[in-house]
Structures are given as C-alpha cells and as structure tokens.
Design an enzyme around this catalytic site. Structure first.
Site, PDB file in Angstrom:
ATOM      1  N   GLY A   1     107.573  55.874 -24.832  1.00  0.00           N
ATOM      2  CA  GLY A   1     107.517  55.862 -23.370  1.00  0.00           C
ATOM      3  C   GLY A   1     108.464  54.811 -22.822  1.00  0.00           C
ATOM      4  N   LEU A   2     108.758  54.960 -21.551  1.00  0.00           N
ATOM      5  CA  LEU A   2     109.684  54.061 -20.872  1.00  0.00           C
ATOM      6  C   LEU A   2     109.207  52.612 -20.926  1.00  0.00           C
ATOM      7  CD1 LEU A   2     110.293  56.125 -17.589  1.00  0.00           C
ATOM      8  CD2 LEU A   2     111.890  55.876 -19.521  1.00  0.00           C
TER       9      LEU A   2
ATOM     10  N   GLY B   1     107.663  49.545 -19.551  1.00  0.00           N
ATOM     11  CA  GLY B   1     106.686  49.404 -18.472  1.00  0.00           C
ATOM     12  C   GLY B   1     105.716  50.566 -18.366  1.00  0.00           C
TER      13      GLY B   1
ATOM     14  N   GLY C   1     103.371  51.195 -20.478  1.00  0.00           N
ATOM     15  CA  GLY C   1     102.028  50.754 -20.870  1.00  0.00           C
ATOM     16  C   GLY C   1     101.743  50.695 -22.358  1.00  0.00           C
ATOM     17  N   LYS C   2     102.777  50.837 -23.192  1.00  0.00           N
ATOM     18  CA  LYS C   2     102.578  50.882 -24.643  1.00  0.00           C
ATOM     19  C   LYS C   2     101.887  49.609 -25.167  1.00  0.00           C
ATOM     20  CE  LYS C   2     107.035  51.364 -25.220  1.00  0.00           C
ATOM     21  NZ  LYS C   2     107.444  51.297 -23.798  1.00  0.00           N
TER      22      LYS C   2
ATOM     23  N   SER D   1     111.227  53.965 -28.430  1.00  0.00           N
ATOM     24  CA  SER D   1     111.677  55.076 -29.284  1.00  0.00           C
ATOM     25  C   SER D   1     112.141  56.275 -28.462  1.00  0.00           C
ATOM     26  CB  SER D   1     110.647  55.477 -30.332  1.00  0.00           C
ATOM     27  OG  SER D   1     109.325  55.504 -29.877  1.00  0.00           O
TER      28      SER D   1
HETATM   29  N1  LIG Z   1      96.829  53.195 -17.710  1.00  0.00           N
HETATM   30  C1  LIG Z   1      97.634  52.146 -17.961  1.00  0.00           C
HETATM   31  N2  LIG Z   1      97.997  51.917 -19.222  1.00  0.00           N
HETATM   32  C2  LIG Z   1      98.813  50.888 -19.504  1.00  0.00           C
HETATM   33  N3  LIG Z   1      99.327  50.030 -18.605  1.00  0.00           N
HETATM   34  C3  LIG Z   1      98.984  50.211 -17.324  1.00  0.00           C
HETATM   35  C4  LIG Z   1      98.146  51.278 -16.940  1.00  0.00           C
HETATM   36  N4  LIG Z   1      97.988  51.206 -15.616  1.00  0.00           N
HETATM   37  C5  LIG Z   1      98.698  50.152 -15.207  1.00  0.00           C
HETATM   38  N5  LIG Z   1      99.303  49.535 -16.215  1.00  0.00           N
HETATM   39  C6  LIG Z   1     100.186  48.351 -16.121  1.00  0.00           C
HETATM   40  O1  LIG Z   1     101.510  48.733 -16.509  1.00  0.00           O
HETATM   41  C7  LIG Z   1     102.175  47.677 -17.175  1.00  0.00           C
HETATM   42  C8  LIG Z   1     102.638  48.172 -18.520  1.00  0.00           C
HETATM   43  O2  LIG Z   1     103.399  47.181 -19.169  1.00  0.00           O
HETATM   44  P1  LIG Z   1     103.600  47.116 -20.751  1.00  0.00           P
HETATM   45  O3  LIG Z   1     104.231  45.810 -21.073  1.00  0.00           O
HETATM   46  O4  LIG Z   1     102.356  47.469 -21.448  1.00  0.00           O
HETATM   47  O5  LIG Z   1     104.669  48.286 -20.970  1.00  0.00           O
HETATM   48  P2  LIG Z   1     105.486  48.678 -22.287  1.00  0.00           P
HETATM   49  O6  LIG Z   1     105.442  50.156 -22.351  1.00  0.00           O
HETATM   50  O7  LIG Z   1     104.989  47.914 -23.447  1.00  0.00           O
HETATM   51  O8  LIG Z   1     106.962  48.244 -21.910  1.00  0.00           O
HETATM   52  P3  LIG Z   1     108.168  47.745 -22.874  1.00  0.00           P
HETATM   53  O9  LIG Z   1     108.756  48.964 -23.504  1.00  0.00           O
HETATM   54  O10 LIG Z   1     109.131  47.097 -21.945  1.00  0.00           O
HETATM   55  O11 LIG Z   1     107.590  46.778 -23.865  1.00  0.00           O
HETATM   56  C9  LIG Z   1     101.180  46.535 -17.274  1.00  0.00           C
HETATM   57  O12 LIG Z   1     101.412  45.630 -16.215  1.00  0.00           O
HETATM   58  C10 LIG Z   1      99.832  47.234 -17.093  1.00  0.00           C
HETATM   59  O13 LIG Z   1      98.851  46.390 -16.532  1.00  0.00           O
HETATM   60 MG   LIG Z   2     105.884  46.535 -24.768  1.00  0.00          MG
END
Ligand SMILES: Nc1ncnc2c1ncn2[C@@H]1O[C@H](COP(=O)(O)OP(=O)(O)OP(=O)(O)O)[C@@H](O)[C@H]1O
Ligand SMILES: [Mg+2]
Length: 181
Positions: A13-14, A16, A18-19, A87
């Site tokens: 996933g992109l 941000g 939520g991974k 990925s």
């Molecule tokens: N259902 C949800 N699941 C996950 N995150 C959520 C959800 N709803 C809101 N959020 C918010 O979205 C953001 C997700 O950020 P996160 O760092 O987890 O993304 P990521 O996919 O790991 O990004 P990156 O690839 O840059 O590491 C957080 O601030 C989280 O609180």
């Molecule tokens: Mg991350």
C-alpha cells in the site's frame, strides 16, 4: 509439523496507507495469543538489510526480494512474519508469493492518495510536492495495486483496530493463529 504455523502476512500500500500502524496492533494481539513472530518493516529494513539502496526500480526490487528472502527463511520454519513495505510492483510481489507458495497472505492497505497525502505522517508528501524528493510512489513513481489480495483493508473507512480485527479473523479462519480470548 511445527507447533506454530509459518505464514507471511505481506502488506502492500501507499506511504501513509496504514501498514505500520496496523502491524503494531497485530503484533500486540499476536503476542497476547502466544504467537511468535517477526516483523520486517520497510523503514527498518532500509536502515539495515537494505542500507544504501535507493528508490530506482532496480533498488526497490532488490529491497523487496531481500524482504521476501528473509520472510521465506522464517516462515518455512514455522515463524509467522509480517512485512510492511510499500512493495509497489505486482511482479515482485507475485515472485514473493511463488517463493512462499501457500504461506503468503497478501494484505492490501487501501486508501486514496489524497487521504495518504493529507495524513502525511512522515512529511514525505510535502517534500515530494516541494521537489525535495523524487521517485515518490503514487505520484512520480508507479504503484500497482494487487488484483487479488487475500485481504483488503480500506483504511480511510475503518479504524486501525477494525482493520487489525479483520486480518486476525482471516488468519483465525485459516487456522493460522489460535483464537483470541
Ligand atoms: N484504518 C486505519 N489503519 C491504519 N492507519 C490508519 C487507519 N485510519 C487512520 N490511520 C492513520 O493513518 C496513518 C498511517 O500511517 P503509517 O505510518 O501506518 O503508514 P505506512 O503505510 O506504514 O506508511 P509508510 O509506507 O510511509 O511507512 C497513521 O497516522 C494512522 O493513525
Ligand atoms: Mg510504515
């Protein structure tokens, strides 16, 4: 057979989407259930195993192949693995799927680009917009969504807890983890 079943929960996933956030919830719950596991988060892998790699297609592919390599070593020995890297390329994810034949559970953390950009957890989208970083997935670099993920979590419509619950329910149904209390 190993006491615990090995599998790889493979997030895509992109930035941000939520991974990492969902992974944190999953780790907490799985530890409670006594499930041993290892996490390969994109950010941590890039500081260690993949230190020095950039964001060209070739380097991204190498990064993901390394993650898949380690995930395979662990999961084939009964250790569940969660990978949480963008990925972006379907072909390399499918390579990982083939490598871990039958042990691969793809989770698409889906949220519109605008939502991820609005969240901008790490300030990366702002940097992209100002030209400070290039090759940014979803804007100036491709993101290829999975066509048939085992699990789809729509993180703009669910809370992180709901997304985590959905994943835990799936793993439970497949008999990959013990049920919760
Ligand atoms: N259902 C949800 N699941 C996950 N995150 C959520 C959800 N709803 C809101 N959020 C918010 O979205 C953001 C997700 O950020 P996160 O760092 O987890 O993304 P990521 O996919 O790991 O990004 P990156 O690839 O840059 O590491 C957080 O601030 C989280 O609180
Ligand atoms: Mg991350």
């Amino acid at each position: 057979m190993a006491e615990h079943q090995g599998f790889t929960l493979w997030f895509t996933g992109l930035s941000g989407s939520g991974k990492t956030t969902i992974t944190t919830h999953l780790v907490k719950e799985l530890r409670k259930r006594g499930v041993p596991l290892e996490v390969l988060d994109g950010d941590i892998v890039r500081e260690n195993l993949s230190k020095g790699l950039g964001f060209s297609k070739e380097d991204r592919d190498t990064n993901i192949r390394r993650i898949a390599f380690v995930a395979n070593l662990l999961s084939r020995n009964g250790v569940p693995v969660i990978t949480a890297a963008i990925s972006p390329y379907r072909e390399i994810r499918n390579e990982a799927r083939e490598l871990m034949d039958g042990r691969f559970v793809e989770v698409y953390a889906k949220a519109p680009l605008e939502v991820c950009e609005e969240r901008d957890v790490k300030g990366l989208y702002a940097k992209e917009r100002s030209g400070e970083i290039k090759e940014f997935t979803g804007i100036s670099d491709p993101y290829e969504p999975p066509e048939n993920p085992e699990i789809l979590v729509e993180t703009d419509k669910q809370s992180p807890e709901e997304s985590a619950k959905q994943i835990l329910d799936f793993l439970e149904e497949r008999g990959l983890i013990p049920p919760g209390a």
